[in-house]
Design an enzyme around this catalytic site. Structure first.
Site, PDB file in Angstrom:
ATOM      1  N   LYS A 125     -23.249 -75.213 -25.440  1.00 19.15           N
ATOM      2  CA  LYS A 125     -23.512 -75.880 -24.191  1.00 19.15           C
ATOM      3  C   LYS A 125     -22.418 -75.597 -23.179  1.00 19.15           C
ATOM      4  CE  LYS A 125     -25.133 -79.721 -26.975  1.00 19.15           C
ATOM      5  NZ  LYS A 125     -24.652 -80.923 -27.652  1.00 19.15           N
ATOM      6  N   GLU A 139     -19.545 -66.979 -21.253  1.00 16.35           N
ATOM      7  CA  GLU A 139     -18.949 -67.943 -22.194  1.00 16.35           C
ATOM      8  C   GLU A 139     -17.935 -68.820 -21.458  1.00 16.35           C
ATOM      9  OE1 GLU A 139     -19.094 -69.816 -24.504  1.00 16.35           O
ATOM     10  OE2 GLU A 139     -18.509 -68.919 -26.413  1.00 16.35           O
ATOM     11  N   ASP A 140     -17.699 -69.997 -21.998  1.00 24.04           N
ATOM     12  CA  ASP A 140     -16.745 -70.909 -21.369  1.00 24.04           C
ATOM     13  C   ASP A 140     -15.302 -70.513 -21.654  1.00 24.04           C
ATOM     14  OD1 ASP A 140     -16.937 -71.532 -24.073  1.00 24.04           O
ATOM     15  OD2 ASP A 140     -17.314 -73.674 -23.782  1.00 24.04           O
ATOM     16  N   ASP A 172     -11.189 -68.259 -27.617  1.00 24.05           N
ATOM     17  CA  ASP A 172     -10.073 -68.842 -28.343  1.00 24.05           C
ATOM     18  C   ASP A 172      -9.684 -67.849 -29.448  1.00 24.05           C
ATOM     19  OD1 ASP A 172      -8.394 -71.077 -28.853  1.00 24.05           O
ATOM     20  OD2 ASP A 172      -9.724 -71.746 -30.433  1.00 24.05           O
ATOM     21  N   PHE A 180      -5.470 -77.438 -25.453  1.00 32.62           N
ATOM     22  CA  PHE A 180      -6.881 -77.778 -25.578  1.00 32.62           C
ATOM     23  C   PHE A 180      -7.387 -78.342 -24.255  1.00 32.62           C
ATOM     24  CE2 PHE A 180     -10.693 -80.002 -26.771  1.00 32.62           C
ATOM     25  CZ  PHE A 180     -11.273 -79.107 -27.659  1.00 32.62           C
ATOM     26  N   VAL A 181      -8.337 -77.647 -23.669  1.00 31.03           N
ATOM     27  CA  VAL A 181      -8.805 -78.049 -22.343  1.00 31.03           C
ATOM     28  C   VAL A 181     -10.221 -78.624 -22.379  1.00 31.03           C
ATOM     29  CG1 VAL A 181      -7.327 -76.525 -20.988  1.00 31.03           C
ATOM     30  CG2 VAL A 181      -9.480 -75.644 -21.912  1.00 31.03           C
ATOM     31  N   ASP A 238     -15.837 -79.460 -23.853  1.00 33.09           N
ATOM     32  CA  ASP A 238     -15.851 -80.836 -24.351  1.00 33.09           C
ATOM     33  C   ASP A 238     -14.735 -81.135 -25.340  1.00 33.09           C
ATOM     34  OD1 ASP A 238     -17.125 -79.176 -26.465  1.00 33.09           O
ATOM     35  OD2 ASP A 238     -17.350 -81.120 -27.449  1.00 33.09           O
ATOM     36  N   ARG A 246     -17.568 -82.871 -20.494  1.00 31.56           N
ATOM     37  CA  ARG A 246     -18.176 -81.621 -20.007  1.00 31.56           C
ATOM     38  C   ARG A 246     -18.451 -81.681 -18.506  1.00 31.56           C
ATOM     39  NH1 ARG A 246     -19.745 -78.415 -24.383  1.00 31.56           N
ATOM     40  NH2 ARG A 246     -20.476 -79.494 -26.237  1.00 31.56           N
TER      41      ARG A 246
END
Ligand code: IMP
Ligand code: MG
Length: 173
Positions: free
Chosen positions: A41, A97-98, A101, A150-151, A157, A163
């Site tokens: 998502k 993609e968001d 990582d 961690f964002v 999310d 989100r």
């Protein structure tokens, strides 16, 4: 109680950068159409804003994947929760993609989609955390390179929350 969020990338910064990315992509794909694959998502917000800014013909499809977990799976395999609706054969595919990582998700997706005979296959990510990389992935478009934190926000999310934040931030503990 609501957590405190430290802003890392403001709404304006994100907006400006997406405009730049869209201009670059529109230029690179001039005379062609691009088939955007939104990875659910997390990349919904990014995909929509990017798509709206593109000046070339755009089609969209959606895919939902989930990591198989952690160290116990070194193959980098991911589970497909929702596959694409349409064939990508012969199309100019751009995975949206968001964040990258470890790189496992995209390395897997690029292999998988690459095997379906697209005309071209590239990746566009809003965020990149190179310090965390475990698998090399060739990413053509990167919005922001960020430090190993961690964002959340702008699609990303923490436990399915945040989100909807219009900016990218860090949850302060
Ligand atoms: P990778 O396979 O390790 O590259 O994982 C990428 C996925 O992990 C992203 O699509 C996100 O869902 C999630 N992820 C990685 N880092 C973050 C983060 O900082 N915030 C939220 N989600 C993250
Ligand atoms: Mg995700």
């Amino acid at each position: 109680m609501a957590d405190k969020i430290r802003v890392m990338l403001s709404e304006e910064q994100v907006e400006v950068r997406i405009k730049e990315l869209a201009q670059q992509i529109s230029k690179d794909y001039e005379g062609k159409s691009v088939h955007l694959i939104c990875i659910l998502k997390g990349s919904v917000f990014f995909s929509c804003d990017l798509a709206k800014r593109l000046s070339i013909p755009v089609t969209l499809d959606f895919m939902s994947v989930s990591s198989y977990g952690n160290e116990t799976v070194s193959s980098g395999r991911v589970r497909i929760l929702k596959d694409l609706d349409e064939s990508i054969q012969g199309r100019n595919v751009l995975i949206v993609e968001d964040i990258i990582d470890s790189g496992r998700t995209l390395a897997y997706l690029k292999d998988l989609l690459g095997s379906r005979a697209p005309e071209s296959l590239e990746i566009c990510t809003l965020l990149d955390k190179p310090d965390r990389r475990e698998t090399e992935v060739d990413v053509k478009y990167v919005g922001f390179v960020i430090p190993d934190e961690f964002v959340v926000g702008y699609g990303l999310d923490y436990d399915q929350l945040y989100r909807n934040l219009p900016y990218v931030g860090v949850v302060e503990s």
